[in-house]
Design a protein around this motif. Structure first.
Motif, short mmCIF file in Angstrom:
data_model
loop_
_atom_site.label_atom_id
_atom_site.label_comp_id
_atom_site.label_asym_id
_atom_site.label_seq_id
_atom_site.Cartn_x
_atom_site.Cartn_y
_atom_site.Cartn_z
N GLU A 1 -3.73 3.61 -17.53
CA GLU A 1 -2.82 4.48 -18.26
C GLU A 1 -1.88 5.20 -17.29
O GLU A 1 -2.25 6.17 -16.64
CB GLU A 1 -3.61 5.51 -19.08
N ASP A 2 -0.67 4.70 -17.19
CA ASP A 2 0.41 5.29 -16.41
C ASP A 2 0.01 5.71 -14.99
O ASP A 2 0.29 6.84 -14.57
CB ASP A 2 1.01 6.49 -17.16
N PRO A 3 -0.63 4.80 -14.23
CA PRO A 3 -0.89 5.12 -12.82
C PRO A 3 0.29 4.69 -11.96
O PRO A 3 1.02 3.76 -12.32
CB PRO A 3 -2.12 4.28 -12.50
N PRO A 4 0.51 5.34 -10.83
CA PRO A 4 1.56 4.88 -9.92
C PRO A 4 1.21 3.52 -9.33
O PRO A 4 0.11 3.32 -8.81
CB PRO A 4 1.61 5.96 -8.84
N ALA A 5 2.13 2.60 -9.44
CA ALA A 5 1.94 1.28 -8.83
C ALA A 5 2.00 1.43 -7.31
O ALA A 5 2.65 2.34 -6.79
CB ALA A 5 3.01 0.31 -9.31
N PRO A 6 1.35 0.52 -6.56
CA PRO A 6 1.35 0.63 -5.09
C PRO A 6 2.65 0.09 -4.50
O PRO A 6 2.67 -0.92 -3.78
CB PRO A 6 0.13 -0.20 -4.69
N VAL A 7 3.74 0.77 -4.81
CA VAL A 7 5.06 0.43 -4.26
C VAL A 7 5.66 1.70 -3.68
O VAL A 7 5.47 2.79 -4.24
CB VAL A 7 5.98 -0.16 -5.35
N PRO A 8 6.36 1.62 -2.57
CA PRO A 8 6.95 2.83 -1.98
C PRO A 8 7.97 3.47 -2.91
O PRO A 8 8.76 2.78 -3.55
CB PRO A 8 7.62 2.31 -0.70
N HIS A 9 7.95 4.78 -3.01
CA HIS A 9 8.94 5.48 -3.81
C HIS A 9 8.98 6.94 -3.39
O HIS A 9 8.11 7.42 -2.67
CB HIS A 9 8.64 5.36 -5.31
N TRP B 1 -2.16 -3.32 -0.51
CA TRP B 1 -2.68 -3.01 -1.85
C TRP B 1 -1.98 -3.83 -2.93
O TRP B 1 -2.63 -4.32 -3.86
CB TRP B 1 -2.55 -1.52 -2.13
N ALA B 2 -0.67 -3.96 -2.85
CA ALA B 2 0.05 -4.75 -3.85
C ALA B 2 -0.43 -6.20 -3.82
O ALA B 2 -0.62 -6.82 -4.87
CB ALA B 2 1.55 -4.67 -3.61
N GLU B 3 -0.62 -6.72 -2.63
CA GLU B 3 -1.13 -8.09 -2.51
C GLU B 3 -2.55 -8.18 -3.05
O GLU B 3 -2.93 -9.17 -3.69
CB GLU B 3 -1.09 -8.52 -1.03
N GLY B 4 -3.34 -7.14 -2.82
CA GLY B 4 -4.73 -7.13 -3.26
C GLY B 4 -4.89 -7.18 -4.76
O GLY B 4 -5.93 -7.65 -5.28
N LEU B 5 -3.88 -6.71 -5.49
CA LEU B 5 -3.98 -6.72 -6.95
C LEU B 5 -4.06 -8.14 -7.51
O LEU B 5 -4.53 -8.33 -8.64
CB LEU B 5 -2.79 -5.99 -7.56
N LYS B 6 -3.67 -9.12 -6.73
CA LYS B 6 -3.81 -10.51 -7.16
C LYS B 6 -5.28 -10.91 -7.31
O LYS B 6 -5.59 -11.91 -7.97
CB LYS B 6 -3.13 -11.46 -6.17
N ARG B 7 -6.18 -10.13 -6.71
CA ARG B 7 -7.61 -10.45 -6.79
C ARG B 7 -8.25 -9.93 -8.07
O ARG B 7 -9.42 -10.21 -8.32
CB ARG B 7 -8.34 -9.87 -5.57
N VAL B 8 -7.52 -9.14 -8.85
CA VAL B 8 -8.08 -8.62 -10.09
C VAL B 8 -8.28 -9.78 -11.07
O VAL B 8 -7.35 -10.55 -11.34
CB VAL B 8 -7.15 -7.56 -10.72
N THR B 9 -9.48 -9.93 -11.57
CA THR B 9 -9.78 -11.02 -12.51
C THR B 9 -10.00 -10.52 -13.93
O THR B 9 -10.00 -11.32 -14.87
CB THR B 9 -11.04 -11.78 -12.06
N LEU C 1 2.91 -2.78 -12.12
CA LEU C 1 1.52 -3.26 -12.13
C LEU C 1 1.36 -4.49 -13.02
O LEU C 1 0.54 -5.37 -12.72
CB LEU C 1 0.59 -2.15 -12.62
N ALA C 2 2.12 -4.55 -14.09
CA ALA C 2 1.98 -5.68 -15.01
C ALA C 2 2.40 -6.99 -14.36
O ALA C 2 1.94 -8.05 -14.76
CB ALA C 2 2.79 -5.42 -16.27
N ASP C 3 3.28 -6.92 -13.36
CA ASP C 3 3.69 -8.11 -12.63
C ASP C 3 2.76 -8.41 -11.46
O ASP C 3 2.62 -9.57 -11.05
CB ASP C 3 5.12 -7.96 -12.11
N LEU C 4 2.14 -7.38 -10.91
CA LEU C 4 1.29 -7.55 -9.73
C LEU C 4 -0.12 -8.02 -10.08
O LEU C 4 -0.78 -8.64 -9.25
CB LEU C 4 1.21 -6.23 -8.95
N ILE C 5 -0.59 -7.71 -11.29
CA ILE C 5 -1.94 -8.09 -11.72
C ILE C 5 -1.85 -9.34 -12.58
O ILE C 5 -1.15 -9.35 -13.60
CB ILE C 5 -2.61 -6.94 -12.50
N PRO C 6 -2.56 -10.39 -12.21
CA PRO C 6 -2.44 -11.65 -12.96
C PRO C 6 -2.77 -11.47 -14.45
O PRO C 6 -3.82 -10.96 -14.81
CB PRO C 6 -3.47 -12.56 -12.28
N GLY C 7 -1.85 -11.91 -15.30
CA GLY C 7 -2.08 -11.92 -16.73
C GLY C 7 -2.06 -10.56 -17.41
O GLY C 7 -2.39 -10.46 -18.60
#
Length: 214
Positions: free
Chosen positions: A118-126, A152-160, A179-185
Motif C-alpha cells: 500500500e503506497d510504499p516508496p519504490a526503490p528508485v532515487p528521488h 534493491w530494484a534488481e532484487g525485486l525480480k526475485r519476488v515470486t 513497483l508494478a513494473d519491477l515486481i514480476p506479474g
C-alpha cells in the motif's frame, strides 16, 4: 492479544488475533505509526486469518536499537514468523511497512504467499522535502528511501508471490507505481486519495484487498 518476542537481536511487540490454524496474515504499519494503525481492519481480517501485527523496530512498544537498515527490519519479521512457527504468510504493508514487506518477499520468497503493498516508496532515487524529525529512525530510513541501494530494484525480480500494488495517485507524496513494473506479474490499482489509503478510503481499500486475496 499483545505479546513481545526477542527476535533478530531486538524485542518486538506484536498483536496476535484469529485462529492460529488459519493462514497467517501479517500487517506492517507505516513510519512513525504502530500496530494500532491497523485497528479498523485487524478483527475483520481475523475472521479468516491468523493475524500478526508487529510494531517495527523503532516504533510503538518495540525496541529502539539505534540501527534501522530496511533489510534488517525485514529480517526482524522473518525471525518473528520463525519464533511463532509460521512457515509462510500473506504480507500487507503500508508505506515503510510496504518497503519492509518487499524486502522480505525478495530475500525470502518462499516465506510469502501473497503480497499487498500500500503506497510504499519504490526503490528508485528521488528527492523529497527535508525532514523535520531528526530522530535516528527517521534519518536512517529516509536516507535509504531517497537514495536506495541499486541492487534493491534488481532484487525485486526475485519476488515470486502474486503482488498487488495500491497507489495513492497524484495526491500522494510517495512514488509507488514503479513497483508494478519491477515486481514480476504485479497488479497496480490506484485509489486516488493520497498516501493513507486504508485510512482515507477504508472500504475501497478493503474491497481491493479482498478481491486480491480471493
Amino acid at each position: 492479544m499483545i505479546r513481545t518476542a526477542h527476535v533478530n537481536g531486538v524485542d518486538l511487540s506484536y498483536r496476535e488475533e484469529g485462529d492460529p490454524a488459519a493462514p497467517t496474515l501479517v500487517l506492517l504499519h507505516g513510519r512513525t505509526a504502530d500496530h494500532n494503525n491497523w485497528n479498523p481492519f485487524i478483527r475483520r481480517f481475523a475472521e479468516r486469518f491468523h493475524v500478526i501485527a508487529p510494531d517495527l523496530r523503532g516504533h510503538g512498544a518495540s525496541e529502539r536499537p539505534g540501527r534501522y537498515e530496511l533489510p534488517d527490519m525485514a529480517e526482524d519479521v522473518v525471525a518473528l514468523l520463525g519464533a511463532l512457527g509460521v512457515d509462510q504468510a500473506i504480507l500487507i504493508g503500508h508505506s515503510l511497512g510496504g518497503v519492509v514487506a518487499y524486502h522480505l518477499a525478495m530475500n525470502h520468497p518462499e516465506r510469502v504467499s501473497l503480497l499487498v503493498l500500500e503506497d510504499p516508496p519504490a526503490p528508485v532515487p528521488h528527492e523529497r522535502p527535508a525532514l523535520v524529525d531528526d530522530s535516528p529512525m527517521m534519518v536512517e530510513t529516509e536516507r535509504q528511501i531517497v537514495s536506495p541501494d541499486p541492487a534493491w530494484a534488481e532484487g525485486l525480480k526475485r519476488v515470486t508471490a502474486p503482488t498487488l500494488v495500491l497507489a495513492g495517485g497524484p495526491a500522494s507524496h510517495v512514488i509507488a507505481e514503479p513497483l508494478a513494473d519491477l515486481i514480476p506479474g504485479a497488479k497496480l490499482v490506484t485509489i486516488g486519495v493520497g498516501h493513507l489509503i486504508h485510512a482515507d478510503a477504508p472500504e475501497e481499500f478493503w474491497a481491493a484487498v479482498g478481491r486480491f486475496l480471493e
